[in-house]
Scaffold this active site. Structure first.
Site, PDB file in Angstrom:
ATOM      1  N   ASN A  60     -40.668   5.825 -31.106  1.00  0.00           N
ATOM      2  CA  ASN A  60     -41.000   5.297 -29.783  1.00  0.00           C
ATOM      3  C   ASN A  60     -42.265   4.441 -29.800  1.00  0.00           C
ATOM      4  OD1 ASN A  60     -38.819   6.565 -28.513  1.00  0.00           O
ATOM      5  ND2 ASN A  60     -39.984   8.430 -28.131  1.00  0.00           N
ATOM      6  N   HIS A 111     -35.652  12.990 -16.957  1.00  0.00           N
ATOM      7  CA  HIS A 111     -36.068  13.721 -18.155  1.00  0.00           C
ATOM      8  C   HIS A 111     -36.112  15.226 -17.910  1.00  0.00           C
ATOM      9  CE1 HIS A 111     -38.708  14.968 -21.533  1.00  0.00           C
ATOM     10  NE2 HIS A 111     -38.136  13.952 -22.142  1.00  0.00           N
ATOM     11  N   GLU A 120     -36.714   7.510 -13.391  1.00  0.00           N
ATOM     12  CA  GLU A 120     -37.452   6.917 -14.498  1.00  0.00           C
ATOM     13  C   GLU A 120     -37.428   5.404 -14.354  1.00  0.00           C
ATOM     14  OE1 GLU A 120     -36.510   8.391 -18.411  1.00  0.00           O
ATOM     15  OE2 GLU A 120     -35.965  10.358 -17.629  1.00  0.00           O
ATOM     16  N   SER A 150     -34.894   7.201 -20.978  1.00  0.00           N
ATOM     17  CA  SER A 150     -35.231   7.484 -22.367  1.00  0.00           C
ATOM     18  C   SER A 150     -34.047   7.478 -23.321  1.00  0.00           C
ATOM     19  CB  SER A 150     -35.929   8.847 -22.463  1.00  0.00           C
ATOM     20  OG  SER A 150     -35.081   9.872 -21.973  1.00  0.00           O
ATOM     21  N   ASP A 190     -41.286   8.052 -13.130  1.00  0.00           N
ATOM     22  CA  ASP A 190     -41.647   8.440 -14.498  1.00  0.00           C
ATOM     23  C   ASP A 190     -41.460   7.199 -15.359  1.00  0.00           C
ATOM     24  OD1 ASP A 190     -41.525   9.177 -17.193  1.00  0.00           O
ATOM     25  OD2 ASP A 190     -40.633  11.132 -16.769  1.00  0.00           O
ATOM     26  N   HIS A 215     -41.378   5.191 -20.672  1.00  0.00           N
ATOM     27  CA  HIS A 215     -40.859   4.189 -21.615  1.00  0.00           C
ATOM     28  C   HIS A 215     -41.050   2.752 -21.125  1.00  0.00           C
ATOM     29  CE1 HIS A 215     -38.972   7.128 -24.331  1.00  0.00           C
ATOM     30  NE2 HIS A 215     -38.824   7.842 -23.227  1.00  0.00           N
ATOM     31  N   LYS A 270     -45.981   6.666 -26.621  1.00  0.00           N
ATOM     32  CA  LYS A 270     -44.895   5.747 -26.986  1.00  0.00           C
ATOM     33  C   LYS A 270     -45.481   4.375 -27.288  1.00  0.00           C
ATOM     34  CE  LYS A 270     -41.859   8.756 -24.418  1.00  0.00           C
ATOM     35  NZ  LYS A 270     -42.907   9.774 -24.140  1.00  0.00           N
TER      36      LYS A 270
END
Length: 466
Positions: free
Chosen positions: A46, A141, A209, A213, A238, A241, A273
């Site tokens: 990541n 997640h 998100e 992910s 969230d 990423h 990440k």
């Protein structure tokens, strides 16, 4: 004997082909990872921008160690909060155009802290809503979903179909439109207005998100923010990423879409990440952050992030903001991988299997660094992953329950450190692994056909025994 079911659980998972095992890494440098004394091109990291090994990040960490020592020495509310933490929080809040930010030791802790603090078992205020609602994307997640489930006494967790705005609204309508005195007084009122009135009496947190992910796709955040406003709900993002990768200065989805604090009252992001260090943050209003400082047990009762880590993280973030070349290289690699994959394999592939539908292999629609190759079964995912390892490529098989059943995949992650040659090697190895998988499937089918033929022809059995 207590807990005598542990071994049975492990055995059952192994029989299902889902047993997880760790792999000890000796070192990694320039996209080459060494595991068990074997070297591989790493397509499972990541570290999207390659900042883990950046000289400035490493030097900043050393300088932080010299100034503050190896750890923080205490929780933030004792003596663990330092100038390094304060500077990092201020930079994040300013970059995200939020009033304040708060550091956590991991994204897992931050997500759970938010859920448990906003929906505590024992209310810190007589004005707090007794029964709230957490409405989360189905692919949110595990850290958030588990946190939401832990507060079930105070908030009911409801999940909407992935990125499905209509279903989100349907769930919210169910939450807000319940028979009661207010609704009876407003008969004939517009449904949206009625929902607005009712939702003011409830605490509703909508969660998604920014970049997912496992699938690598993005959420329709602007639309979700509008829906949240319509139902007087908070929208929480969230952006683990997206942080570092998206936006003009690397502040993620919020910056890329210019989403205000009013539109997205809660932003969670991580540093492990694209930023290349570790830890996480929650950003929002000063009131939210002050509340978390007082009522978040994950913050109050945890030793603070090492100050040296905060120093290195701040350097990484400021460098990402000024070094647009890394993000451009990553975007070029994403485009090259997708174009090359489709040129070589088309939209979908099929490998030898009885059930044609289950044998389809396809590249997901992601435009991010996360490129899932959907293979449809845990056995096939593991076989392809092992085939890639035999050819010098490390690409992890992701299986249920991490992803939904029959959505097992190879999770390919691209970084700014990869070259076009690295990507070509990956695709060559994938093609060879596919061919091997197809041949093994054909061989298995022929063996099965021979066995069936032998049973139906007694003479053939006698001849084989002679």
């Amino acid at each position: 004997m207590a807990f005598n079911w542990l071994e049975d659980s492990l055995s059952a998972r192994a029989q299902q082909g889902l047993l997880r095992q760790r792999h000890c890494q000796q070192y990694e440098k320039d996209s080459i990872i060494c595991i068990n004394n074997e070297h591989y091109l790493n397509f499972s990291s990541n570290d999207y921008l390659g900042m883990r090994q950046h000289e400035g990040v490493l030097q900043s960490w050393v300088e932080g160690l010299a100034q503050f020592g190896g750890g923080s020495g205490a929780s933030p509310l004792v003596t663990g909060h330092t100038q390094a933490h304060l500077a990092l929080e201020a930079y994040i809040a300013d970059g995200l155009k939020r009033e304040a930010a708060l550091l956590f030791n991991s994204g897992f802790a931050a997500n759970q802290a938010l859920c448990m603090a906003l929906f505590p078992h024992l209310s810190p205020s007589p004005k707090a809503v007794i029964n709230g609602h957490i409405v989360a994307d189905k692919l949110m997640h595990a850290s958030f979903l588990e946190g939401a489930q832990c507060v079930s006494e105070r908030a009911k967790l409801r999940r909407f179909k992935h990125n499905d705005l209509s279903h989100l609204e349907s769930v919210l309508s169910t939450v807000c439109h319940k028979p009661g005195p207010i609704e009876s007084k407003n008969e004939g009122a517009d449904s949206a207005a009625s929902a607005n009135i009712l939702s003011t009496q409830q605490d509703i947190l909508i969660a998604s998100e920014g970049v997912f992910s496992m699938d690598g796709d993005v959420a329709p955040c602007k639309d979700m923010a509008e829906i949240a406003a319509k139902y007087n709900a908070w929208f929480m993002l969230d952006d683990a990423h997206g942080m570092g990768v998206l936006g003009d200065n690397g502040f993620g989805t919020v910056e890329a879409l210019n989403l205000s604090q009013q539109q997205v009252p809660v932003v969670m992001g991580t540093f492990g990440k694209a930023v290349g260090t570790a830890g996480a943050f929650i950003a929002g209003s000063q009131t939210l952050i002050d509340y978390l400082v007082n009522f978040s047990k994950h913050y109050v009762y945890s030793t603070a992030m090492p100050p040296a880590q905060a120093v290195a993280t701040l350097y990484s973030l400021t460098h990402i903001a000024s070094d647009t070349a890394r993000r451009q290289t990553l975007n070029n690699n994403i485009a090259y991988f997708r174009e090359s994959f489709h040129k070589r394999f088309g939209q979908t592939l099929k490998v030898g299997a009885k059930n044609a539908s289950s044998s389809e292999i396809a590249l997901g629609s992601s435009q991010s660094a996360i490129q899932p190759i959907m293979v449809g079964s845990s056995q096939r995912a593991v076989a392809l992953s092992e085939g890639l390892k035999q050819r010098g490529i490390w690409a992890t098989a992701i299986r249920q329950p991490t992803v939904p059943k029959n959505q097992d995949r190879l999770r390919i992650t691209l970084t700014a450190n990869h070259t076009t040659q690295d990507i070509n090697v990956l695709l060559d190895a994938f093609e060879l692994s596919l061919n091997s998988l197809a041949l093994s499937g054909l061989a298995a089918k022929r063996t099965e056909e021979s066995a069936v033929s032998a049973v139906s022809d007694p003479d053939s059995v006698n001849k084989s025994e002679m």
